[in-house]
Design a protein around this motif. Structure first.
Motif, short mmCIF file in Angstrom:
data_model
loop_
_atom_site.label_atom_id
_atom_site.label_comp_id
_atom_site.label_asym_id
_atom_site.label_seq_id
_atom_site.Cartn_x
_atom_site.Cartn_y
_atom_site.Cartn_z
N PRO A 12 0.73 -1.25 -0.03
CA PRO A 12 0.11 0.31 -0.06
C PRO A 12 1.02 0.95 0.18
O PRO A 12 2.03 1.37 0.74
CB PRO A 12 -1.16 -0.19 1.52
N TRP B 237 0.80 -8.78 4.95
CA TRP B 237 -0.20 -7.40 5.20
C TRP B 237 0.07 -8.39 3.00
O TRP B 237 -2.08 -7.85 2.76
CB TRP B 237 0.21 -6.32 5.13
N ALA C 47 -3.47 -7.90 0.64
CA ALA C 47 -3.31 -6.37 -0.42
C ALA C 47 -3.36 -7.19 -1.35
O ALA C 47 -3.66 -6.44 -2.53
CB ALA C 47 -1.27 -6.09 -0.85
N ASN D 15 -11.16 -0.09 5.53
CA ASN D 15 -11.11 0.28 4.07
C ASN D 15 -9.64 0.16 4.64
O ASN D 15 -8.64 0.23 4.97
CB ASN D 15 -10.82 1.78 3.30
N GLU D 16 -9.00 -1.62 4.52
CA GLU D 16 -7.79 -2.32 4.47
C GLU D 16 -6.63 -1.69 4.01
O GLU D 16 -5.60 -2.33 4.18
CB GLU D 16 -8.44 -3.75 4.13
N SER D 17 -7.53 -0.77 2.57
CA SER D 17 -5.79 -0.63 1.65
C SER D 17 -5.94 0.40 2.52
O SER D 17 -4.33 0.18 1.42
CB SER D 17 -6.60 -0.34 0.71
N GLN D 18 -6.13 0.79 3.83
CA GLN D 18 -4.86 2.39 3.19
C GLN D 18 -3.74 1.87 4.15
O GLN D 18 -2.61 2.54 3.90
CB GLN D 18 -5.96 2.62 4.86
N THR E 65 -15.99 -0.75 -6.43
CA THR E 65 -15.44 -0.62 -4.83
C THR E 65 -16.55 -0.30 -4.14
O THR E 65 -18.05 -0.65 -4.16
CB THR E 65 -15.45 1.28 -4.85
N ARG F 294 -12.85 1.15 -0.55
CA ARG F 294 -11.86 0.22 -1.31
C ARG F 294 -11.96 -0.32 -2.66
O ARG F 294 -13.34 -1.45 -2.80
CB ARG F 294 -11.58 -0.93 -0.23
N PHE G 195 -11.81 -2.65 -5.36
CA PHE G 195 -11.26 -4.32 -5.63
C PHE G 195 -11.32 -4.76 -7.24
O PHE G 195 -11.55 -4.14 -7.79
CB PHE G 195 -12.29 -5.42 -4.86
#
Length: 457
Positions: free
Chosen positions: A132, A270, A274, A289-292, A368, A373, A375
């Motif tokens: 990320p 991670w 990711a 939002n896990e992509s942060q 989204t 997030r 995908f």
């Protein structure tokens, strides 16, 4: 966690031992500094509190971000120091001092090439997934992708070069007078004390994450998180700096991680997130939002019921994660659960089945979600995998401000002539909190500032 107090004093009339360049701490930063100092013709002594060098480096994935390396070029990755600097500042919302950012970014590529060419350390680029915040694939690691391999390789290299590393010596007092440091006093395992004088002192003893009082004072948002760093990080550099009037920066900045297997206390890469994985809480619901990024994930995961979450992915993603020794260790320990059905995985974690299944099945394909997030077009497919995780504090990112040679600056912006800092002892480039941490910032600051400090006169 152990409390540590500042201890400074004028130098003694005679030191028990003297050297030209003294380095406190045999982590990645200290050992790189030692190699650079020896190349510059300096006599070098490294002291280390542990019986064997390990520190925060050994607890990390051992990955160093670098731009414009020959390893990148060999795999067709077009990168530059300017782009890397932009990524660092973007992640930290522009909160970093630009000169420091440019310095770390511009020296990163040459440093990896130097370690590869001069000392034959076999760095390669992780080229099968994106971290990320990095707009290019620039994470460099040794074959097993582990911090233990990195620290062992650097230690062996220093030993082969004849650099003295004396272990089980914890520095407890800084000798300082008339604007210059003169050395330190160290404690032996038997309780005895030795004084070491030096013309040049490099603080490579990391940050203050192992000092509960300082963590509570400067970063209360993570004081209840699992301490996943090295207990030797007691904040001596910070406290000495305060005593002698050094300039300090970004003391609220730290690297957290919201993907530590619980209760196994094993770091889960991670990459499982990711590459398309998600996190759910004990209610079977996603919550952010896990992509942060994984650093801010620590605080978010700790805010969930019981301070825990579940990282959910699949066998395709697990295959990517197996390039990391820690992930394979987690599998061996039974932390990673697998099932051919979402219902089966929910039962293994005692999650509400209907809610959990609906949560996973609602992840958009090539779209989204409600957390903003994005995908890709590879949805999670059976066999499904999961691991129970918690949030942890890995190391602090604030510390002593430094100049272009890694010399420590005083409160007026003037450099101490013979005091240097690198890694967690120095102010890094992760902004003012946890969310500014870009993957690899810790080792980036350690090795680049370490090299600059070592080669400086």
């Amino acid at each position: 966690m152990i409390e540590t107090r500042a201890d400074t004093a004028p130098p003694p009339a005679v030191f028990d031992l003297s050297c030209e360049t003294l380095i406190i701490g045999a982590g990645a930063g200290g050992l790189v500094a030692a190699l650079a100092a020896q190349e510059a013709g300096q006599s070098v002594l490294v002291i280390e509190a542990d019986a064997v060098p390990s520190g925060s480096t050994a607890l990390s994935a051992g990955l160093i971000p670098a731009a414009g390396t020959r390893a990148q070029q060999a795999t067709g990755i077009d990168d530059s120091a300017e782009l890397f600097a932009t990524d660092i500042q973007s992640k930290a919302n522009g909160e970093n001092q630009q000169g420091l950012v440019d310095r770390l970014a511009s020296h990163s590529g040459p440093l990896i090439d130097w370690l590869s060419d001069t000392y034959e350390l076999p760095f390669s680029v992780i080229s099968n997934f994106d971290y990320p915040g990095h707009s290019r694939r620039r994470m460099h690691g040794l074959p097993t992708r582990s911090g233990t391999e990195l620290i062992d390789a650097l230690r062996s290299t220093c030993e082969a070069c004849g650099i003295d590393i004396i272990c089980e010596r914890r520095a407890h007092r800084l000798f300082y007078q008339n604007g210059r440091v003169h050395g330190v006093s160290v404690t032996r395992p038997d309780g005895g004390v030795e004084t070491i004088g030096s013309k040049k002192l490099i603080l490579a003893c990391n940050g203050f994450g192992g000092n509960r009082e300082l963590v509570s004072r400067f970063i209360p948002s993570i004081e209840n998180g699992l301490w996943f760093g090295h207990d030797g990080n007691r904040g001596e550099a910070l406290l000495w700096g305060q005593e002698i009037g050094a300039d300090l920066g970004h003391l609220g900045s730290y690297q957290g991680h919201g993907n530590v297997a619980h209760p196994h206390a094993i770091l889960i890469t991670w990459a499982v997130i990711a590459e398309g994985g998600v996190q759910v809480n004990c209610r079977g619901e996603r919550f952010w939002n896990e992509s942060q990024g994984y650093s801010e994930a620590a605080r978010v995961v700790l805010a969930q019921p019981e301070g825990q979450a579940y990282s959910i992915f699949d066998s395709r993603i697990a295959a990517v994660a197996r390039q990391f020794e820690d992930f394979k260790r987690a599998e061996t320990a039974g932390a990673i659960k697998t099932s051919d059905t979402l219902e089966g995985l929910a039962r293994q974690f005692d999650l509400p089945t209907d809610t959990f299944v609906q949560t996973i099945e609602s992840i958009p394909e090539n779209g989204t979600d409600a957390f903003n997030r994005k995908f890709g077009n590879e949805p999670l497919r059976p066999p499904y995998c999961g691991v129970r995780v918690t949030g942890a504090l890995f190391h602090t990112q604030g510390g002593l401000k430094t100049d272009e040679h890694a010399r420590v600056l005083n409160e007026n912006g003037v450099a101490f002539p013979n005091l240097f800092a690198c890694g967690g002892a120095a102010c890094g480039v992760s902004g003012q909190s946890d969310s500014g941490y870009l993957s690899g910032n810790g080792l980036l600051s350690a090795v680049v500032l370490g090299k600059l400090a070592g080669q400086s006169e």
